[in-house]
Design an enzyme around this catalytic site. Structure first.
Site, PDB file in Angstrom:
ATOM      1  N   SER A   1       0.839  -1.203   0.000  1.00 45.45           N
ATOM      2  CA  SER A   1       0.000   0.000   0.000  1.00 45.45           C
ATOM      3  C   SER A   1       0.875   1.255   0.000  1.00 45.45           C
ATOM      4  O   SER A   1       2.069   1.178   0.322  1.00 45.45           O
ATOM      5  CB  SER A   1      -0.860  -0.012   1.275  1.00 45.45           C
ATOM      6  OG  SER A   1      -1.379   1.282   1.549  1.00 45.45           O
TER       7      SER A   1
ATOM      8  N   TYR B   1      -3.379  -0.027  10.004  1.00 43.41           N
ATOM      9  CA  TYR B   1      -3.213  -0.419   8.601  1.00 43.41           C
ATOM     10  C   TYR B   1      -1.803  -0.093   8.118  1.00 43.41           C
ATOM     11  O   TYR B   1      -1.144  -0.918   7.480  1.00 43.41           O
ATOM     12  CB  TYR B   1      -4.255   0.318   7.767  1.00 43.41           C
ATOM     13  CG  TYR B   1      -4.318  -0.026   6.314  1.00 43.41           C
ATOM     14  CD1 TYR B   1      -3.721   0.800   5.367  1.00 43.41           C
ATOM     15  CD2 TYR B   1      -4.993  -1.149   5.871  1.00 43.41           C
ATOM     16  CE1 TYR B   1      -3.799   0.510   4.010  1.00 43.41           C
ATOM     17  CE2 TYR B   1      -5.080  -1.442   4.514  1.00 43.41           C
ATOM     18  CZ  TYR B   1      -4.482  -0.607   3.594  1.00 43.41           C
ATOM     19  OH  TYR B   1      -4.555  -0.910   2.248  1.00 43.41           O
TER      20      TYR B   1
HETATM   21  P1  NAP Z   1     -11.887  -5.064  -0.459  1.00 41.52           P
HETATM   22  O1  NAP Z   1     -12.722  -4.606  -1.590  1.00 41.52           O
HETATM   23  O2  NAP Z   1     -12.282  -4.730   0.961  1.00 41.52           O
HETATM   24  O3  NAP Z   1     -11.662  -6.659  -0.575  1.00 41.52           O
HETATM   25  C1  NAP Z   1     -10.913  -7.298   0.411  1.00 41.52           C
HETATM   26  C2  NAP Z   1     -11.121  -8.782   0.226  1.00 41.52           C
HETATM   27  O4  NAP Z   1     -10.420  -9.483   1.253  1.00 41.52           O
HETATM   28  C3  NAP Z   1     -12.579  -9.177   0.341  1.00 41.52           C
HETATM   29  O5  NAP Z   1     -12.877 -10.211  -0.575  1.00 41.52           O
HETATM   30  C4  NAP Z   1     -12.662  -9.701   1.768  1.00 41.52           C
HETATM   31  O6  NAP Z   1     -13.679 -10.636   1.941  1.00 41.52           O
HETATM   32  C5  NAP Z   1     -11.322 -10.403   1.879  1.00 41.52           C
HETATM   33  N1  NAP Z   1     -10.936 -10.672   3.271  1.00 41.52           N
HETATM   34  C6  NAP Z   1     -10.893  -9.796   4.287  1.00 41.52           C
HETATM   35  N2  NAP Z   1     -10.471 -10.417   5.407  1.00 41.52           N
HETATM   36  C7  NAP Z   1     -10.258 -11.730   5.088  1.00 41.52           C
HETATM   37  C8  NAP Z   1      -9.823 -12.871   5.818  1.00 41.52           C
HETATM   38  N3  NAP Z   1      -9.524 -12.812   7.110  1.00 41.52           N
HETATM   39  N4  NAP Z   1      -9.705 -14.051   5.149  1.00 41.52           N
HETATM   40  C9  NAP Z   1     -10.027 -14.137   3.834  1.00 41.52           C
HETATM   41  N5  NAP Z   1     -10.453 -13.085   3.073  1.00 41.52           N
HETATM   42  C10 NAP Z   1     -10.563 -11.896   3.717  1.00 41.52           C
HETATM   43  O7  NAP Z   1     -10.413  -4.509  -0.619  1.00 41.52           O
HETATM   44  P2  NAP Z   1      -9.616  -4.060  -1.930  1.00 41.52           P
HETATM   45  O8  NAP Z   1      -9.720  -2.584  -2.077  1.00 41.52           O
HETATM   46  O9  NAP Z   1      -9.959  -4.987  -3.068  1.00 41.52           O
HETATM   47  O10 NAP Z   1      -8.131  -4.361  -1.404  1.00 41.52           O
HETATM   48  C11 NAP Z   1      -7.527  -5.614  -1.612  1.00 41.52           C
HETATM   49  C12 NAP Z   1      -6.130  -5.488  -1.056  1.00 41.52           C
HETATM   50  O11 NAP Z   1      -5.496  -4.334  -1.623  1.00 41.52           O
HETATM   51  C13 NAP Z   1      -6.095  -5.272   0.451  1.00 41.52           C
HETATM   52  O12 NAP Z   1      -4.973  -5.930   0.999  1.00 41.52           O
HETATM   53  C14 NAP Z   1      -5.918  -3.750   0.586  1.00 41.52           C
HETATM   54  O13 NAP Z   1      -5.296  -3.409   1.814  1.00 41.52           O
HETATM   55  C15 NAP Z   1      -5.024  -3.481  -0.570  1.00 41.52           C
HETATM   56  N6  NAP Z   1      -5.032  -2.116  -1.078  1.00 41.52           N
HETATM   57  C16 NAP Z   1      -6.195  -1.522  -1.460  1.00 41.52           C
HETATM   58  C17 NAP Z   1      -6.128  -0.223  -2.005  1.00 41.52           C
HETATM   59  C18 NAP Z   1      -7.350   0.526  -2.467  1.00 41.52           C
HETATM   60  O14 NAP Z   1      -7.218   1.740  -2.701  1.00 41.52           O
HETATM   61  N7  NAP Z   1      -8.493  -0.112  -2.606  1.00 41.52           N
HETATM   62  C19 NAP Z   1      -4.911   0.426  -2.146  1.00 41.52           C
HETATM   63  C20 NAP Z   1      -3.750  -0.231  -1.685  1.00 41.52           C
HETATM   64  C21 NAP Z   1      -3.833  -1.506  -1.169  1.00 41.52           C
HETATM   65  P3  NAP Z   1     -14.843 -10.330   3.024  1.00 41.52           P
HETATM   66  O15 NAP Z   1     -15.955  -9.734   2.236  1.00 41.52           O
HETATM   67  O16 NAP Z   1     -15.157 -11.669   3.592  1.00 41.52           O
HETATM   68  O17 NAP Z   1     -14.314  -9.377   4.062  1.00 41.52           O
HETATM   69  C1  GCO Z   2      -6.933   5.249   3.210  1.00 42.59           C
HETATM   70  C2  GCO Z   2      -7.035   4.316   2.049  1.00 42.59           C
HETATM   71  C3  GCO Z   2      -5.662   3.787   1.675  1.00 42.59           C
HETATM   72  C4  GCO Z   2      -5.808   2.860   0.499  1.00 42.59           C
HETATM   73  C5  GCO Z   2      -4.498   2.305   0.099  1.00 42.59           C
HETATM   74  C6  GCO Z   2      -3.568   3.337  -0.397  1.00 42.59           C
HETATM   75  O1  GCO Z   2      -7.826   5.204   4.075  1.00 42.59           O
HETATM   76  O2  GCO Z   2      -5.959   6.006   3.237  1.00 42.59           O
HETATM   77  O3  GCO Z   2      -7.913   3.241   2.330  1.00 42.59           O
HETATM   78  O4  GCO Z   2      -5.098   3.148   2.767  1.00 42.59           O
HETATM   79  O5  GCO Z   2      -6.631   1.793   0.808  1.00 42.59           O
HETATM   80  O6  GCO Z   2      -3.936   1.491   1.071  1.00 42.59           O
HETATM   81  O7  GCO Z   2      -2.447   2.649  -0.938  1.00 42.59           O
END
Ligand code: NAP
Ligand code: GCO
Length: 263
Positions: A144, A157
């Site tokens: 992230s 986080y």
């Molecule tokens: P999301 O839409 O919240 O999806 C997260 C997924 O992880 C969901 O399918 C969730 O299923 C599953 N999950 C959560 N806890 C779990 C557990 N204990 N065991 C198995 N599955 C679990 O998140 P996203 O935005 O796609 O993000 C995916 C990854 O990218 C995360 O690691 C997040 O930190 C990272 N990320 C996101 C962003 C962003 O801007 N969106 C940026 C940087 C990094 P449930 O429905 O069961 O909870």
């Molecule tokens: C926040 C956002 C970020 C993104 C991502 C950025 O609250 O600042 O959720 O944390 O999810 O991780 O890389």
């Protein structure tokens, strides 16, 4: 010729019923990998399998919480029996709790660390032995911006994702000798359910202040889409990246390079 193909590989993407995990797994499926994913919620497994099928991908879904080590060990054993040895692990499953640190309970802090940092450790531990026996493998940890930067309300986080960056480097260091490459992808701000609260249209119809803030901080002047992560993920999963190890590839539209647009 550079080999970006994933033909004949088994890719396990955690938490990939939707969101970033789904986009990455779909791209790996299109590149030829057999797709396996897990989620905690049985309904999401069913919905996920149907969504992959709509893309022509016959994905294998397993109900498993990444923090439950016995369940993870048994899921990986089942995958090896039913699909094959995991060649590519994407540690995507993750949560965020946006709470000012002084108001955050230790329990909330622990839950974020458990899923976002202990989970990837447990998952990697479960797949590495067979990768070694097979002669190599790929591990991709979804880090992230918060692997590098902090901000208000995301202490747990940021601690987890900072730790995940170092776990990535440590797996690369400890298992590179077995032809296992472990790298990270650091998405910028991506439009998924996890960031929906930061993009909510305000009662007066204006954009969320955080939405405007991110646009001003991003040279690309847009939020990322989950699909923006697909190519980098296929690259890191393929033989094209066999000498890339311990690297965090930021896919952020330039946020980390930019001081931000003058208000
Ligand atoms: P999301 O839409 O919240 O999806 C997260 C997924 O992880 C969901 O399918 C969730 O299923 C599953 N999950 C959560 N806890 C779990 C557990 N204990 N065991 C198995 N599955 C679990 O998140 P996203 O935005 O796609 O993000 C995916 C990854 O990218 C995360 O690691 C997040 O930190 C990272 N990320 C996101 C962003 C962003 O801007 N969106 C940026 C940087 C990094 P449930 O429905 O069961 O909870
Ligand atoms: C926040 C956002 C970020 C993104 C991502 C950025 O609250 O600042 O959720 O944390 O999810 O991780 O890389």
């Amino acid at each position: 010729m550079v080999n970006f193909s994933l033909e004949g590989k088994v890719a396990l993407v955690t938490g990939a019923s939707y969101g970033i995990g789904f986009a990455i797994a779909s791209a790996m499926g299109e590149a030829g990998a057999r797709i396996v994913f897990n989620d905690r919620n049985p309904d999401l497994i069913e919905k996920g399998v149907a969504a992959y099928r709509e893309l022509g991908i016959e994905a294998h879904g397993y109900i498993c919480d990444v923090t439950d080590e016995p369940a993870v060990q048994s899921m990986v054993a089942q995958i090896e029996k039913e699909v094959g040895v995991v060649d590519i692990l994407v540690n995507n499953a993750g949560i965020i709790k946006r709470i000012p640190m002084l108001e955050m309970s230790a329990e909330d802090f622990r839950q974020v660390i458990d899923i976002d940092l202990n989970g990837p450790f447990i998952m990697a531990k479960a797949v590495i032995p067979s990768m070694i026996k097979k002669g190599g493998g790929k591990i991709i940890n979804i880090c992230s911006m918060m692997s590098e930067l902090g901000r208000e309300t995301v202490s747990a986080y940021a601690a987890a994702k900072g730790g995940l960056k170092m776990l990535t480097k440590n797996i690369a260091s400890e298992y590179g000798q077995y032809n296992i490459q472990c790298n990270g992808i650091g998405p910028g701000y991506i439009a998924t359910p996890q960031t929906a609260p930061l993009r909510e249209i305000q009662p007066d119809g204006s954009r969320h202040p955080f939405d405007r803030f991110i646009l001003a901080k991003t040279p690309a002047n847009r939020w990322g889409e989950a699909a923006d992560l697909a190519g980098p993920a296929v690259f890191l999963a393929s033989d094209a990246s066999n000498f890339v190890n311990g690297h965090i590839l930021y896919v952020d539209g330039g946020i980390l390079a930019y001081i931000g647009k003058q208000p």
